[in-house]
Enzyme design. Structure first.
Site, PDB file in Angstrom:
ATOM      1  N   VAL A 155      -5.326  -1.632   6.235  1.00 45.24           N
ATOM      2  CA  VAL A 155      -4.977  -2.693   5.453  1.00 45.24           C
ATOM      3  C   VAL A 155      -4.993  -1.983   4.104  1.00 45.24           C
ATOM      4  O   VAL A 155      -6.278  -1.849   3.437  1.00 45.24           O
ATOM      5  CB  VAL A 155      -5.704  -3.923   5.955  1.00 45.24           C
ATOM      6  CG1 VAL A 155      -5.464  -5.090   4.659  1.00 45.24           C
ATOM      7  CG2 VAL A 155      -5.398  -4.298   7.086  1.00 45.24           C
ATOM      8  N   ALA A 210      -8.944  -0.888   0.290  1.00 50.91           N
ATOM      9  CA  ALA A 210      -8.261  -0.705   1.614  1.00 50.91           C
ATOM     10  C   ALA A 210      -9.288  -0.536   2.709  1.00 50.91           C
ATOM     11  O   ALA A 210     -10.800  -0.383   2.198  1.00 50.91           O
ATOM     12  CB  ALA A 210      -7.308   0.478   1.561  1.00 50.91           C
ATOM     13  N   LYS A 211      -9.111  -0.591   4.057  1.00 55.95           N
ATOM     14  CA  LYS A 211      -9.797  -0.332   5.041  1.00 55.95           C
ATOM     15  C   LYS A 211      -8.732   0.038   6.264  1.00 55.95           C
ATOM     16  O   LYS A 211      -7.702  -0.528   6.210  1.00 55.95           O
ATOM     17  CB  LYS A 211     -10.727  -1.370   5.440  1.00 55.95           C
ATOM     18  CG  LYS A 211     -12.057  -1.224   6.121  1.00 55.95           C
ATOM     19  CD  LYS A 211     -13.004  -0.369   5.362  1.00 55.95           C
ATOM     20  CE  LYS A 211     -14.421  -0.408   5.719  1.00 55.95           C
ATOM     21  NZ  LYS A 211     -15.471  -0.058   4.808  1.00 55.95           N
ATOM     22  N   GLY A 212      -9.517   0.800   7.055  1.00 52.31           N
ATOM     23  CA  GLY A 212      -8.625   0.798   8.384  1.00 52.31           C
ATOM     24  C   GLY A 212      -9.525   1.117   9.389  1.00 52.31           C
ATOM     25  O   GLY A 212     -10.757   1.131   9.439  1.00 52.31           O
ATOM     26  N   ASP A 235     -16.757   5.819   7.675  1.00 59.88           N
ATOM     27  CA  ASP A 235     -17.241   4.412   7.913  1.00 59.88           C
ATOM     28  C   ASP A 235     -18.026   4.399   9.282  1.00 59.88           C
ATOM     29  O   ASP A 235     -18.190   5.603   9.831  1.00 59.88           O
ATOM     30  CB  ASP A 235     -16.085   3.376   8.029  1.00 59.88           C
ATOM     31  CG  ASP A 235     -16.713   1.917   7.672  1.00 59.88           C
ATOM     32  OD1 ASP A 235     -16.936   1.366   6.570  1.00 59.88           O
ATOM     33  OD2 ASP A 235     -16.917   0.973   8.504  1.00 59.88           O
TER      34      ASP A 235
END
Ligand code: NAD
Length: 411
Positions: free
Chosen positions: A56, A101-103, A142
């Site tokens: 995202v 953002a992050k995924g 992460d």
């Protein structure tokens, strides 16, 4: 309450203080792009397995998108979406030139072999390599991902786009990474804690600290504050804690954990206590550095520390936050406190783009300066607007993103 709910409560409080229009709120809350992809990879048995991957890209008004990649069985679009927006505010609070953002990939990394994980990771890069890159979106480690995973990402990305180490951060130091990345989040927790103590005029050597969590963040926080001459009176991990009023020998505890698979079990340098007891100890600073949601209405009344430093993400629930404010307990918020990791990721990216190698002293110096300045700005805003440090941090972050959106001509 999950991260998504608390994040949106804090966003709205800041947006009210900033008097943002409904149009601007909806622009800031809506992700720029959300991607869900199917990944297929060969298992060691020769069978094929299918996984779902997400990225995202929340907001890039202030610069390329930046945020971690999480490998966990419960990863889903809602969680990734919420964590992506948190990254937008976090990079803005510490004023580094990124968006958020992050995924993630929904998988349990402990059930796959190293080679299987590598194939899934490379398959993810094959699928989304046109959507990220040094000037576009830069992933980082992460939960469940490591420096090794970042090395695979860089290598696979290079097969499409050529040598581009700045396409991902958190890489091994020997493979275009930066020294000081591993300690960065804990060091950042320590830096802002000392800043707060100095602002309220407290003598450091008289300050007692209890830290929940003895992983990456907890250990480096403990070491930094111990070196700064704070008295660390309690530490803990998932299996329980240890308490010593005269101060724990942190180096001894670190040695013990290193020799016992990262665990504190059997540590003889303090009395055994459980995690709930640690949270209600009579100390000056309480640092939850393990999990979200550990301080809620059910135990907030028992907290005796006048200062809580949120090293973990969302350790204090919004209801507990209100209770702490009523009790004059100061809460230093996560979006400032644990921003040291992404800040040193920025240095790694800068170093990669310079084709240069930074030394650890320079990394530490720049980190101290960046977080020190961010702390001062949050403190000043909190004092001048008479809002909590959390609302001030969100105001600073959200306000900067809104301003960039206007200056860039987006609205
Ligand atoms: P980690 O996995 O290295 O360590 C977690 C520690 O918490 C371990 O010591 C574990 O035993 C302990 N723990 C787990 N469950 C517990 C429980 N119920 N009670 C007490 N202790 C418990 O994780 P980390 O990287 O240190 O991250 C800690 C927190 O900080 C997480 O909330 C994470 O999202 C947040 N965070 C980490 C970073 C980073 O750079 N590592 C950056 C930003 C935020």
């Amino acid at each position: 309450m999950d991260v998504s709910t608390s994040n949106s409560i804090y966003f709205q409080q800041a947006a009210d203080e900033l008097d943002l229009s409904e149009t601007m709120r909806s622009l800031l809350l809506t992700a720029k792009r959300e991607v869900q992809v199917q990944l297929t990879a060969e298992m060691d048995s020769g069978a094929l397995s299918t996984f779902i991957g997400y990225r995202v890209q929340h907001n890039d008004a202030r610069g390329p998108l930046k945020g971690g990649l999480r490998y966990h069985p419960e990863v889903d679009l809602d969680e990734v979406r919420s964590l992506a927006s948190l990254m937008t505010w976090k990079t803005a609070v510490v004023n580094i030139p990124y968006g958020g953002a992050k995924g993630g990939i929904a998988l349990d990394p402990t059930t796959l072999s190293t080679r299987e994980l590598e194939r899934v990771t490379r398959s993810f890069v094959d699928t989304i390599h046109d959507l990220f890159g040094p000037d576009v979106d830069i992933p980082a480690p992460d939960m469940g991902t490591t420096a090794e995973v970042m090395a695979w990402i860089m290598n696979q990305y290079g097969k499409y786009h050529g040598f581009a180490p700045a396409c991902v951060t958190g890489k091994p130091v020997e493979y275009h990474g930066i020294p000081g990345r591993e300690e960065a989040t804990g060091r950042g927790v320590g830096i802002v804690t000392l800043k707060l103590l100095s602002r309220i005029g407290r003598r450091i050597p008289d300050t007692t600290v209890a830290i929940q969590g003895f992983g990456n963040v907890g250990t480096h926080t403990a070491k930094f504050l111990h070196d700064a001459e704070c008295k660390i009176i309690a530490i803990s991990d998932a299996h329980g804690g240890y308490y010593r009023q005269e101060g724990i020998d942190v180096l001894d505890a670190l040695r013990h954990a290193r020799n016992h698979g990262g665990r504190l079990d059997g540590f003889t340098g303090g009395d055994h206590i459980d995690n709930q007891t640690l949270l209600s100890l009579d100390c000056d600073v309480l640092i939850p550095a393990a999990l979200g949601g550990v301080l809620t209405v059910s135990n907030a009344e028992s907290v005796r520390a006048p200062i809580i430093v949120e090293a973990a993400n969302s350790p204090v629930s919004p209801e507990a936050d209100i209770l702490f404010a009523k009790k004059d307990i100061t809460v230093l918020p996560d979006i400032l406190v644990n921003a040291g990791g992404v800040t040193v990721s920025w240095f790694e990216w800068v170093q990669n783009r310079q084709h240069y190698q930074w030394g650890v002293n320079r990394v530490r110096q720049e980190l101290d300066r960046t977080l020190g300045e961010a702390f001062e700005q949050v403190w000043q805003l909190s004092s001048s607007r008479k809002v909590s440090l959390r609302t001030a941090a969100y105001m600073l972050g959200v306000g900067r993103v809104a301003q960039a959106a206007v200056l860039g001509g987006i609205v």
